[in-house]
Design an enzyme around this catalytic site. Structure first.
Site, PDB file in Angstrom:
ATOM      1  N   ASP A  32     -11.751   1.506  -3.553  1.00 45.85           N
ATOM      2  CA  ASP A  32     -10.257   1.279  -3.257  1.00 45.85           C
ATOM      3  C   ASP A  32      -9.818   1.733  -1.926  1.00 45.85           C
ATOM      4  O   ASP A  32      -9.354   2.822  -1.759  1.00 45.85           O
ATOM      5  CB  ASP A  32      -9.233   1.935  -4.445  1.00 45.85           C
ATOM      6  CG  ASP A  32      -7.861   1.504  -4.196  1.00 45.85           C
ATOM      7  OD1 ASP A  32      -7.431   0.414  -3.350  1.00 45.85           O
ATOM      8  OD2 ASP A  32      -6.887   2.212  -4.710  1.00 45.85           O
ATOM      9  N   GLU A  36      -6.614  -7.260  -0.446  1.00 43.09           N
ATOM     10  CA  GLU A  36      -5.328  -7.273   0.390  1.00 43.09           C
ATOM     11  C   GLU A  36      -5.658  -7.614   1.729  1.00 43.09           C
ATOM     12  O   GLU A  36      -5.990  -6.448   2.489  1.00 43.09           O
ATOM     13  CB  GLU A  36      -4.567  -6.164  -0.038  1.00 43.09           C
ATOM     14  CG  GLU A  36      -4.387  -5.631  -1.383  1.00 43.09           C
ATOM     15  CD  GLU A  36      -3.699  -4.503  -1.786  1.00 43.09           C
ATOM     16  OE1 GLU A  36      -2.583  -4.335  -0.984  1.00 43.09           O
ATOM     17  OE2 GLU A  36      -4.155  -3.894  -2.377  1.00 43.09           O
ATOM     18  N   ASN A  61       0.808  -1.002   0.137  1.00 43.20           N
ATOM     19  CA  ASN A  61       0.137  -0.157   0.096  1.00 43.20           C
ATOM     20  C   ASN A  61       0.849   0.982   0.150  1.00 43.20           C
ATOM     21  O   ASN A  61       2.030   1.099  -0.536  1.00 43.20           O
ATOM     22  CB  ASN A  61      -1.083   0.006   1.030  1.00 43.20           C
ATOM     23  CG  ASN A  61      -2.377   0.574   0.655  1.00 43.20           C
ATOM     24  OD1 ASN A  61      -2.614   1.386  -0.018  1.00 43.20           O
ATOM     25  ND2 ASN A  61      -3.439  -0.315   1.200  1.00 43.20           N
ATOM     26  N   ARG A  62       0.396   2.328   0.725  1.00 40.92           N
ATOM     27  CA  ARG A  62       1.035   3.646   0.157  1.00 40.92           C
ATOM     28  C   ARG A  62       1.704   4.079   1.470  1.00 40.92           C
ATOM     29  O   ARG A  62       1.090   3.860   2.759  1.00 40.92           O
ATOM     30  CB  ARG A  62       0.030   4.793  -0.087  1.00 40.92           C
ATOM     31  CG  ARG A  62      -0.487   4.275  -1.312  1.00 40.92           C
ATOM     32  CD  ARG A  62      -1.606   5.193  -1.939  1.00 40.92           C
ATOM     33  NE  ARG A  62      -1.885   5.027  -3.492  1.00 40.92           N
ATOM     34  CZ  ARG A  62      -2.755   4.096  -3.822  1.00 40.92           C
ATOM     35  NH1 ARG A  62      -3.526   3.313  -2.787  1.00 40.92           N
ATOM     36  NH2 ARG A  62      -3.030   3.731  -5.003  1.00 40.92           N
ATOM     37  N   HIS A  83      -1.387  -9.876  -3.662  1.00 37.49           N
ATOM     38  CA  HIS A  83      -2.115  -8.835  -4.544  1.00 37.49           C
ATOM     39  C   HIS A  83      -2.926  -9.529  -5.643  1.00 37.49           C
ATOM     40  O   HIS A  83      -2.567  -9.418  -6.628  1.00 37.49           O
ATOM     41  CB  HIS A  83      -1.060  -7.790  -5.002  1.00 37.49           C
ATOM     42  CG  HIS A  83      -1.737  -6.534  -5.551  1.00 37.49           C
ATOM     43  ND1 HIS A  83      -2.351  -6.296  -6.753  1.00 37.49           N
ATOM     44  CD2 HIS A  83      -2.056  -5.263  -4.734  1.00 37.49           C
ATOM     45  CE1 HIS A  83      -3.069  -5.137  -6.911  1.00 37.49           C
ATOM     46  NE2 HIS A  83      -2.523  -4.351  -5.668  1.00 37.49           N
TER      47      HIS A  83
END
Length: 388
Positions: free
Chosen positions: A271, A349, A90-91, A194
């Site tokens: 998302d 995820e 992820n981020r 993923h």
């Protein structure tokens, strides 16, 4: 008894060295009712067959027929089809985080340098994992990470994938266990599989998107809001009264038109990072509680997800545009799509809270930062299949 998927030819050897294993070699594991194929490039799932309501085997994950296409994908659209993502999935806001007073800078590979996605420019999805052990129904990959992409410390990860037989009371299952062992410095670790799922397997027009599929996340009453580039704001919010409420089963497409900017500015769809608040008495990492159910009316295939993680990132393939072909195992001619359309799949995820390393106010450090004192980071998930 759950119907049996025929065994695929096995390409496994008892032990395969890094020198003798091609990153694009296919390895198939099988058990009655299920078979799955992987390649070492990203320790990636490329095919997973289970039977539908008519007893026909269906490939329920997206990917490519030619393994070489995964490298081309990385160099072009970079979908992250089927691999492990890490060292931090992820981020990460601004690509930076601080541990014990030391700030690390990870390459920012998204939104013009505003954040890091899935571990940086060359994440675990692009690494050639080593096959270290295998048998007919299980395979283990390993990856030694000496500090790729500027992450502190060295870690070694073992990814074990296992398929299990159907029984008289339940269908077959696929289990993923990712064990990351820090060898020296404290470091953030957050891995995830993923996988792009389509339980409808493109068997018909209805099975070519997930909009008619029913999704249920009974313990996801909260989510993590983000800004226009999908980086958390620091707030936590309730799903009640919003299009994000899947605490009762509902079709994915029922409220999707309301999800304007729901997957970033200018994007309509899902998302989102859903928090898992398991029932009282279950414990925050309970693995015997089903946290997500997904089923397709087109095939009758149902999938139930169990995990020790505390968040689910759910993405409904909002950015796919019909330019990536459907695999040969999923091409149905009239009715089914030849190319993957928008909303033609869903990514689930199992992971910890997105960008939790930059939000100490959430109290998630014990699930995000690991060292030789803490023991390994373990991401466990099981996917049970049945027909309805």
């Amino acid at each position: 008894m759950y119907p049996l998927v025929p065994y695929a030819p096995l390409l496994l050897l008892p032990l395969i060295s890094a020198q003798s294993s091609s990153p694009l070699q296919k390895y198939t594991i099988a058990a009655p009712g299920i078979n799955a194929t992987f390649i070492p490039y990203g320790a990636r799932l490329t095919n997973l067959f289970v039977n539908d309501k008519n007893g026909n085997p269906q490939d329920v994950v997206l990917g490519y027929d030619d393994p070489a296409q995964y490298i081309n994908d990385t160099n072009t659209v970079h979908t992250y089809y089927g691999p492990i993502v890490g060292r931090y999935a992820n981020r990460i806001k601004n690509g930076t985080f601080t541990i014990d007073g030391r700030t690390s800078h990870i390459p920012t590979n998204e939104h013009n340098g505003s954040d890091t996605l899935h571990g940086g420019t060359t994440g675990y999805d692009q690494r050639n994992w080593t096959v270290v052990s295998s048998n007919a129904s299980s395979i283990t990959f390993s990856l030694l990470d000496p500090g790729y992409e500027g992450f502190p410390g060295t870690i070694i990860t073992y990814a074990t994938y296992t398929v299990s037989s159907s029984t008289s009371s339940s269908g077959p299952s696929w289990t993923s266990r990712l064990v990351s062992i820090p060898l020296d410095e404290p470091t953030p670790i957050m891995l995830a599989n993923h996988i792009y799922w389509n339980l409808g397997a493109f068997v018909s027009a209805a099975g070519s998107t997930v909009l008619n599929d029913t999704l249920h996340m009974p313990y996801s009453a909260r989510y993590i809001p983000f800004d226009g580039i999908e980086v958390p704001t620091g707030a936590l919010a309730a799903v009640q009264g919003t299009y994000l409420d899947f605490t009762s089963p509902k079709p994915i497409g029922r409220d999707i038109a309301q999800a304007v900017d729901g997957c970033g500015t200018g994007c309509t769809g899902y998302d989102n990072a859903f928090i898992l608040d398991r029932p009282r008495g279950a414990g925050p990492e309970a693995m015997d509680v089903g946290v997500l159910g997904l089923e397709s009316g087109a095939t009758g295939i149902r999938m139930d997800v169990f995990t020790n993680q505390q968040s689910l990132q759910v993405y409904t393939c909002d950015n796919l545009d019909g330019t990536i072909p459907v695999k040969g195992s999923q091409r149905r001619g009239a009715g089914g799509a030849a190319y993957v359309p928008q909303y033609g799949c869903i990514v689930i995820e199992t992971q910890q809270w997105i960008d939790g390393i930059n939000h100490p106010e959430w109290g998630q450090e014990q699930y995000q930062i690991y060292s030789v004192e803490t023991g390994p980071a373990v991401v466990w998930a099981r996917y049970d299949f049945s027909v309805v």
